[in-house]
Design a protein around this motif. Sequence first.
Motif, mmCIF file in Angstrom:
data_model
loop_
_atom_site.group_PDB
_atom_site.id
_atom_site.type_symbol
_atom_site.label_atom_id
_atom_site.label_comp_id
_atom_site.label_asym_id
_atom_site.label_seq_id
_atom_site.Cartn_x
_atom_site.Cartn_y
_atom_site.Cartn_z
ATOM 1 N N GLN A 1 -17.643 68.346 5.040
ATOM 2 C CA GLN A 1 -17.623 69.801 5.034
ATOM 3 C C GLN A 1 -16.332 70.349 4.436
ATOM 4 N N ALA A 2 -15.276 69.502 4.405
ATOM 5 C CA ALA A 2 -14.058 69.904 3.712
ATOM 6 C C ALA A 2 -14.287 69.969 2.205
ATOM 7 N N VAL A 3 -15.256 69.169 1.693
ATOM 8 C CA VAL A 3 -15.636 69.250 0.286
ATOM 9 C C VAL A 3 -16.412 70.536 0.041
ATOM 10 N N SER A 4 -17.408 70.766 0.871
ATOM 11 C CA SER A 4 -18.227 71.976 0.784
ATOM 12 C C SER A 4 -18.889 72.188 2.148
ATOM 13 N N PRO A 5 -18.774 73.405 2.691
ATOM 14 C CA PRO A 5 -18.403 74.661 2.040
ATOM 15 C C PRO A 5 -16.953 75.078 2.197
ATOM 16 N N LEU A 6 -16.101 74.247 2.848
ATOM 17 C CA LEU A 6 -14.751 74.711 3.169
ATOM 18 C C LEU A 6 -13.933 75.032 1.928
ATOM 19 N N ALA A 7 -13.998 74.165 0.902
ATOM 20 C CA ALA A 7 -13.140 74.367 -0.272
ATOM 21 C C ALA A 7 -13.391 75.735 -0.910
ATOM 22 N N GLY A 8 -14.656 76.123 -1.039
ATOM 23 C CA GLY A 8 -14.962 77.415 -1.629
ATOM 24 C C GLY A 8 -14.474 78.570 -0.780
ATOM 25 N N THR A 9 -14.590 78.423 0.545
ATOM 26 C CA THR A 9 -14.129 79.488 1.436
ATOM 27 C C THR A 9 -12.625 79.647 1.361
ATOM 28 N N VAL A 10 -11.903 78.525 1.344
ATOM 29 C CA VAL A 10 -10.446 78.596 1.237
ATOM 30 C C VAL A 10 -10.041 79.285 -0.061
ATOM 31 N N ALA A 11 -10.741 78.966 -1.156
ATOM 32 C CA ALA A 11 -10.419 79.597 -2.442
ATOM 33 C C ALA A 11 -10.611 81.107 -2.378
ATOM 34 N N VAL B 1 -23.232 78.841 8.876
ATOM 35 C CA VAL B 1 -22.856 79.080 7.488
ATOM 36 C C VAL B 1 -23.986 78.708 6.533
ATOM 37 N N VAL B 2 -24.429 77.452 6.585
ATOM 38 C CA VAL B 2 -25.388 76.998 5.588
ATOM 39 C C VAL B 2 -26.100 75.763 6.112
ATOM 40 N N ARG B 3 -27.222 75.438 5.508
ATOM 41 C CA ARG B 3 -27.933 74.184 5.787
ATOM 42 C C ARG B 3 -27.879 73.335 4.531
ATOM 43 N N GLN B 4 -27.436 72.080 4.658
ATOM 44 C CA GLN B 4 -27.344 71.169 3.529
ATOM 45 C C GLN B 4 -28.345 70.025 3.706
ATOM 46 N N ARG B 5 -28.990 69.656 2.605
ATOM 47 C CA ARG B 5 -29.927 68.531 2.644
ATOM 48 C C ARG B 5 -29.169 67.222 2.468
ATOM 49 N N HIS C 1 -31.796 67.525 7.185
ATOM 50 C CA HIS C 1 -30.775 68.528 6.891
ATOM 51 C C HIS C 1 -29.633 68.485 7.904
ATOM 52 N N LEU C 2 -28.509 68.994 7.452
ATOM 53 C CA LEU C 2 -27.369 69.237 8.325
ATOM 54 C C LEU C 2 -27.191 70.739 8.481
ATOM 55 N N ASP C 3 -27.068 71.191 9.712
ATOM 56 C CA ASP C 3 -26.703 72.581 9.963
ATOM 57 C C ASP C 3 -25.196 72.661 10.090
ATOM 58 N N ILE C 4 -24.593 73.529 9.291
ATOM 59 C CA ILE C 4 -23.137 73.626 9.220
ATOM 60 C C ILE C 4 -22.696 74.967 9.784
#
Length: 297
Positions: A101-111, A163-167, A261-264
């Motif tokens: 989750q540090a790869v995505s979605p965290l990186a985009g949020t930090v930016a 935040v999001v659901r990732q497959r 899926h992963l719920d994030i």
Amino acid sequence: MDARHLRSFLAVVDHGGYHRAAEALAVGQPTLTQAVAALERELHTTLFHHVGADVVLTEAGRALVGPAREVGHGLELARASVEAVEGLRAGRVEIVATPSQAVSPLAGTVARFCAAYPGVRVVVRAAFTADEVVDAVRSGATELGLLASARPLLATGLDLHPVVRQRLVLVTPPGSTLAGPVRPEQLDGCRLVAGPPGTAMRSAADGLARHGATVAAECGHREAILPLVLAGVGVTVLPDSWRELAERAGARVVELEPPTHLDIAYVSRTGAVTAAARAFLGQATPGSPRPAPIDAC
């Protein structure tokens, strides 16, 4: 009781010793030692046992950790109230996140957050499992946590911010002939590269193992999993957020069927959070504004 002494005490707790704590606080070790000693004199007790170069909390020290974090949290809220009036031009927001989750979605949020609030520092720390994230937020060691789970998210006593659901997808070596979508029974006899027990990706790998796949390698370092796949050790299961990186490195990415899926979600302590944390969560939710990037130099 001096808040600076409590901060020094917690730094020793969180960093496992005086030397690393002094480095984290950017102070000399004698200064840090004196601060903890002053706190011990005030409380008329010993807070740490010294075992060689290591320190271990005494029973009194363990009892102090929770109240000390509450004091620190209260001070952060007080500072945040001023920052909110001043337009959030300074301060910091602390987050603990699992590696994927540090790869995505965290990186985009930090930016997005850094572009909107360039004066606020973002501090990201690592945790390997969702339980570790929840424990860190619940204990007050960090204000926000970012976690993922293949099961319904439960964080009793904390606020959840979905935040999001990732497959989840199957990442295979460059020469693999597997073509998606792949069903679990098609992986009978395949070798798997898996994360440590307790992680969502390990649960998915264990599910494939029940259909005949074999865990050939278990790796606690998430960043090493993709290189192991590229080296031909086996296939692995990762969130779809890794797709671009994996394909750029030469791996093949195929869909799994049925989909998993992963719920994030972010988690925070129930009640008030700092202005910086509120602003960060505002950038993290779907549909949040995307300010223009700032010059990093």
